[in-house]
Scaffold this motif. Sequence first.
Motif, PDB file in Angstrom:
ATOM      1  N   SER A  47       0.914  -1.177   0.072  1.00  0.00           N
ATOM      2  CA  SER A  47      -0.016  -0.082  -0.104  1.00  0.00           C
ATOM      3  C   SER A  47       0.880   1.180   0.032  1.00  0.00           C
ATOM      4  O   SER A  47       0.493   2.452  -0.219  1.00  0.00           O
ATOM      5  CB  SER A  47      -0.898   0.032   1.172  1.00  0.00           C
ATOM      6  N   ARG A  81      10.079  -7.664  -7.408  1.00  0.00           N
ATOM      7  CA  ARG A  81       9.674  -9.132  -8.070  1.00  0.00           C
ATOM      8  C   ARG A  81      10.225  -9.189  -9.402  1.00  0.00           C
ATOM      9  O   ARG A  81      10.346  -8.361 -10.111  1.00  0.00           O
ATOM     10  CB  ARG A  81       8.222  -9.176  -8.054  1.00  0.00           C
ATOM     11  N   HIS A 163       7.310  -9.506   7.824  1.00  0.00           N
ATOM     12  CA  HIS A 163       8.227  -9.179   7.011  1.00  0.00           C
ATOM     13  C   HIS A 163       8.078  -7.810   6.539  1.00  0.00           C
ATOM     14  O   HIS A 163       7.383  -7.142   6.669  1.00  0.00           O
ATOM     15  CB  HIS A 163       8.048 -10.368   5.921  1.00  0.00           C
ATOM     16  N   ARG A 194      12.204 -12.797  -6.505  1.00  0.00           N
ATOM     17  CA  ARG A 194      12.371 -11.574  -5.990  1.00  0.00           C
ATOM     18  C   ARG A 194      13.917 -11.132  -5.704  1.00  0.00           C
ATOM     19  O   ARG A 194      14.806 -11.876  -5.623  1.00  0.00           O
ATOM     20  CB  ARG A 194      11.607 -11.212  -4.578  1.00  0.00           C
ATOM     21  N   LYS A 217      -2.914  -5.101  11.233  1.00  0.00           N
ATOM     22  CA  LYS A 217      -1.569  -5.102  11.614  1.00  0.00           C
ATOM     23  C   LYS A 217      -1.553  -5.203  12.998  1.00  0.00           C
ATOM     24  O   LYS A 217      -0.224  -5.404  13.619  1.00  0.00           O
ATOM     25  CB  LYS A 217      -1.085  -3.618  11.015  1.00  0.00           C
TER      26      LYS A 217
HETATM   27  O1  LIG Z   1       6.048  -8.051  -1.981  1.00  0.00           O
HETATM   28  C1  LIG Z   1       5.121  -8.269  -1.126  1.00  0.00           C
HETATM   29  O2  LIG Z   1       5.215  -8.961  -0.427  1.00  0.00           O
HETATM   30  C2  LIG Z   1       4.439  -6.765  -0.532  1.00  0.00           C
HETATM   31  O3  LIG Z   1       4.827  -5.965  -1.465  1.00  0.00           O
HETATM   32  C3  LIG Z   1       4.697  -6.669   1.006  1.00  0.00           C
HETATM   33  O4  LIG Z   1       6.218  -6.655   1.140  1.00  0.00           O
HETATM   34  C4  LIG Z   1       3.977  -5.351   1.184  1.00  0.00           C
HETATM   35  O5  LIG Z   1       4.733  -4.271   1.378  1.00  0.00           O
HETATM   36  C5  LIG Z   1       3.597  -5.773   3.181  1.00  0.00           C
HETATM   37  O6  LIG Z   1       3.107  -6.991   2.769  1.00  0.00           O
HETATM   38  C6  LIG Z   1       2.923  -4.566   3.465  1.00  0.00           C
HETATM   39  O7  LIG Z   1       1.691  -4.400   2.699  1.00  0.00           O
HETATM   40  P1  LIG Z   1       0.663  -3.195   2.854  1.00  0.00           P
HETATM   41  O8  LIG Z   1       1.420  -1.966   3.068  1.00  0.00           O
HETATM   42  O9  LIG Z   1      -0.416  -3.437   1.700  1.00  0.00           O
HETATM   43  O10 LIG Z   1      -0.103  -3.652   4.475  1.00  0.00           O
END
Ligand SMILES: O=C(O)[C@H](O)[C@@H](O)[C@H](O)[C@H](O)COP(=O)(O)O
Length: 266
Positions: A47, A81, A163, A194, A217
């Motif tokens: 996001s 990715r 993560h 990735r 979260k």
């Molecule tokens: O590559 C990925 O798996 C996602 O980009 C991931 O790293 C994302 O940044 C986090 O899961 C937070 O996601 P949100 O900001 O959408 O909560």
Amino acid sequence: MATGHPNLHSFPNSDELATQLRSYVLRCQNSALSRHGTFRLAVSGGSLPTVLAKALLATSNGSPEDTPQFSKWHIFFADERAVPLNHEDSNYRLLNDELVSKIPTELGTPIIHAIDEKHIGDDDPQELADLYQEDLMREFAAKDSVKLPAFDLILLGCGPDGHTCSLFPGHALLREKDAWVAAETNSPKPPPKRITLTLPVVTHAISIAFVATGGGKKEILKQIFDLEEGSSLPSALVNQGAGDKVSWFTDHPAVDGVSFPRRGSL
Ligand SMILES: O=C(O)[C@H](O)[C@@H](O)[C@H](O)[C@H](O)COP(=O)(O)O
């Protein structure tokens, strides 16, 4: 060794979060420009690009301090990715769609450091990681040899498993000490291939900010900030390694019941 505790900022809604994130990013920009004339940052997917766009595309108050000078920005990816740049899983595409393509011409155009598309089809993304590391070296180690690049700012998300970047809980990559960029071949979250900045690079940045919002979260943030038990989750390792260089931008639902050692003021 890190000093101090991370700063927590929690806001009632996304508008206030975006306003404060804008001030924070522009403070980082202004201080970087006064130090070396460019602003070198890394951004994540998820996001984050949407929140960042809301922050940076808002109307300026007209002062130089409140103006993004995009032509002096070098934007790298905290992780990416191994997919074509126009693929729906690409963080490059996400950032471009959400932010870069919407920047008004008069604010300038940032330089975006994308992965090398020639190697996205490789079985092993190591070459992709090595080439991205070479790009970082040209930017951060052109004049002097440095052990680690010093990003002016790294903007991170935090996954529901703790993560950050493409550094996943319990993964051997968390112990990487030398590489700046590492390859991941079997990410627990798709797509599997990735590249990611390594933990030493993240914690070496001058400023690091997480953006984490929503009640989903809450449970993982309780674990990340559990100082008594200590946590080995990747996001907690960033906190421990970078201390008060870290700021968390959250909303109230994300931190409901989370006890933070230090609430920051902006
Ligand atoms: O590559 C990925 O798996 C996602 O980009 C991931 O790293 C994302 O940044 C986090 O899961 C937070 O996601 P949100 O900001 O959408 O909560």
